[in-house]
Design a protein around this motif. Sequence first.
Motif, mmCIF file in Angstrom:
data_model
loop_
_atom_site.group_PDB
_atom_site.id
_atom_site.type_symbol
_atom_site.label_atom_id
_atom_site.label_comp_id
_atom_site.label_asym_id
_atom_site.label_seq_id
_atom_site.Cartn_x
_atom_site.Cartn_y
_atom_site.Cartn_z
ATOM 1 N N MET A 4 0.810 -1.212 0.000
ATOM 2 C CA MET A 4 0.000 0.000 0.000
ATOM 3 C C MET A 4 0.848 1.270 0.000
ATOM 4 N N TYR A 5 2.109 1.167 0.454
ATOM 5 C CA TYR A 5 2.932 2.366 0.634
ATOM 6 C C TYR A 5 4.198 2.321 -0.208
ATOM 7 N N ILE A 11 1.003 6.668 0.619
ATOM 8 C CA ILE A 11 0.115 5.693 -0.011
ATOM 9 C C ILE A 11 0.326 5.714 -1.516
ATOM 10 N N TRP A 15 -3.525 2.608 -4.741
ATOM 11 C CA TRP A 15 -4.174 2.157 -3.518
ATOM 12 C C TRP A 15 -5.006 3.269 -2.857
ATOM 13 N N ARG A 16 -4.856 4.500 -3.332
ATOM 14 C CA ARG A 16 -5.405 5.644 -2.591
ATOM 15 C C ARG A 16 -6.918 5.536 -2.411
ATOM 16 N N SER A 19 -7.836 2.770 -0.034
ATOM 17 C CA SER A 19 -7.473 3.148 1.336
ATOM 18 C C SER A 19 -8.514 4.090 1.927
ATOM 19 N N GLU A 23 -10.917 3.408 5.140
ATOM 20 C CA GLU A 23 -10.937 4.342 6.286
ATOM 21 C C GLU A 23 -12.342 4.861 6.536
#
Length: 820
Positions: A4-5, A11, A15-16, A19, A23
């Motif tokens: 993911m990073y 990020i 994946w942003r 993610s 969240e």
Amino acid sequence: MNEMYDHEHNINEHWRAISEDIERAGMDVLKEKQNDINWYLEDNGVTFNIHNSTDIANKRTWNMDPIPFVIANQEWEEIKIGLKQRAKLFNLIFKDLYAQQRLIKENIIPAEVIFTHQGYASEVFDFGFKEDFLLYFYAVDMARGPDGKMWVISDKTQAPSGLGYAIENRSTMNTISKDLYPDIFTKKLYPFIESYKNLLHQLSGGDISTAALLTSGPHNETYFEHSYLSSVLEINLVQGNDLLCKNGSVWLKSLSGLKKINTILRRMDDRYCDPLELKNDSKLGVAGLTEAMRQNSVNMINPIGSAILENVGLNPFMEKICEYFLGEKLILPQIATWWCGQKKELDFVLKNLDHLIIKKIDKTDAIKIYFGRKLSSEERAHLSDLLIENPHKYVAQEEISFSCVPYLTPEKIESRKAVVRAFCLKEEEDYSVMDGGLVRVSASQDPLMVSSQQGGTSKDLWILGDASDDIKIPNLLPYSRYVETSIDNISTPKAENLFWLGRYLSRSIATTRLINHLIKKIINFYRDEVSTPKESQWVLQNALTHMTMTYPGFLDEQNKYNLQRFPMGEIVSVIKEATRTGSLAFTFSMLANTNLNLKDLLAFESSKLFDKMAKEWYEFINRKGDSTLIIAHELDKFFIYLVAYKEFVRESIFKEQGLILYDIGYKIEAAMLLISKARSLLCQKFDRIVSHDVLEGMLHSVESFNAYRAIYRSSLTLEHVVDFLILSPQFPKSLTFITTDLLQDFTLLPKAKTATMEYEKSMLQAQELLQNLDVQTLIALHGNDGIYTHLDHALHQLSEFYIQCSDAFSNTYFSHYDEQ
């Protein structure tokens, strides 16, 4: 490294959005979606079994995480180029090793790497010259290495698994993804599946009914996938005993005869495919299958011999092989590997054992991997001796730390190691790659291996696309659990299992009824009774021994005193001893085996019910010290399960299809058990009190007491019971009714439509005998006789007719000697 990073802990762009969706959802919603996934997988019967285990506890529901593994489309297109190159390269290696062997002759690969590996099948040498000797289907395990690129971990060539689970993962994710990830678009799997179907159509000459998926059977750890893929790809699911090789061709044994098979998708390791030429003790394959390949009468995905390509000893030479065949550099990086059969490499490995992973090149042996940094000094010395003694059998690999992915645990999201399995398919001169795959996630945070066998879970692999990829296709990946059950086309082993399912279920129900009646008599379970005559108990106990054939049982004269004083010891043995032929536990184990072999045919609800019944049954029979009341309660519960399962079976398929075979088996067994009980309980003369008890036991043992009372409305008499259970043409459980019903069932079978078969002749004799019997003659006594000899003689004759019928029926439909 975390998928993911990036290296600066920002990020990654691809994946942003996911993610942000995670969240925004929060842990409560994620847990809710995980529960939805768990329910869906369990409801659809998706399982992954522990290898070599038949224990129901080890038949695990497949697991999947609601957080996908995400790869950007641009990166995936670059990976696909490398995957296609590698698949093409392995195909060239495959054909060369079984034809010209230029790689060996020109010293590109050491001969020891190939010829000491058990995956090399010398039996198919020269097959490489055949046009259809191709690596049609190829899978590769990958993980992101320290340089940020996808690295190859291992190659899967002989019977690659995982495609069915990848499809099921995507279908399951589709049920939650639009709620959890509303604006994410992914590449679809259906083009790859359609390509697979097209390949099967091409290989089978356009008639997909001549194609089959060959499975090692329901005990295989990925059997769910075998059944699933056969449905998705719309081909027959067969085991080795479904097939017969004759005159160099492969045939499917069906109830109406032999039907040719010309294409096999194999899910069985090479050496097990043919006991005639390969592994001679294999009970899974088909004798003569290699010869059928030799005669060009069958295409195979993938051909026997492809196990050699899973040889990790090839890895150190892949760069040279790629240059030799393609004139190209290897695109996908591999784990650095040293083959110990070369002195320079062996010296390097021995000096650097602490930093390396050591493994055999041959995975057909028991897999044992040595992690150098975890070895004691004694273990290190022992390993060094092994390497020096047989260096050509081993490779060493660099220990690499691969990337992690976010994984949902019951408490939080944490990082776990993950491996991606990608799939390639031969198309003309090139290969296609599925835009997705199977992701396996480690069972703990810092493992050295990622394995489904060791309790890991899975993820769906998402290749990001755009809105144009979100095309709705009706019946995209149909999975109907349907298999061929028409009476003409059902395979012989399926037919035989249906027949024996009926017999074992009938025996399980009858045995449970009689035992439970016995126990309830022993404990005066019926409230209207004051006492139970001991003599009637002994008669019923002897009947149990005769019916189950658990001799000497209650007939053991040397143990007669203990058996009569403490009968529950013997009864519990007849219930629980699984190794005792004829016991209820033994019969149930046979029933469980037939159920397992018919799992893809019967309604899914029946499988769920059977698994629940089996789980509680095995807990009961393995438990010690239950009181007599508890045993009676457990048998009551078991009986209800059996009857419910019986009804589910009847709802699974039509009588005019395969269910007729189950019905015939059930009726034959019910008739033979009825005869056995009648000979034990109705052929002896007893005084009035004992006779009442025994006749009542006879009626209860076939669950007919109330029906008898409704018709005769009088006290129990031998005359009425014999007339009711043996001679009545109206009562469905009577011997006369069953015999007539069987003769009607026989008319629906293929071979009975042209001539009177031997099994029909036996039933016609039984019918004629029953029609000529007179109840008064049957129960007539001569002088001081204590035996109703006419009745006993008639029942003996009827028993012989039924045995002859059963044997002739099996010979007619479950063997093909007349066609070989």
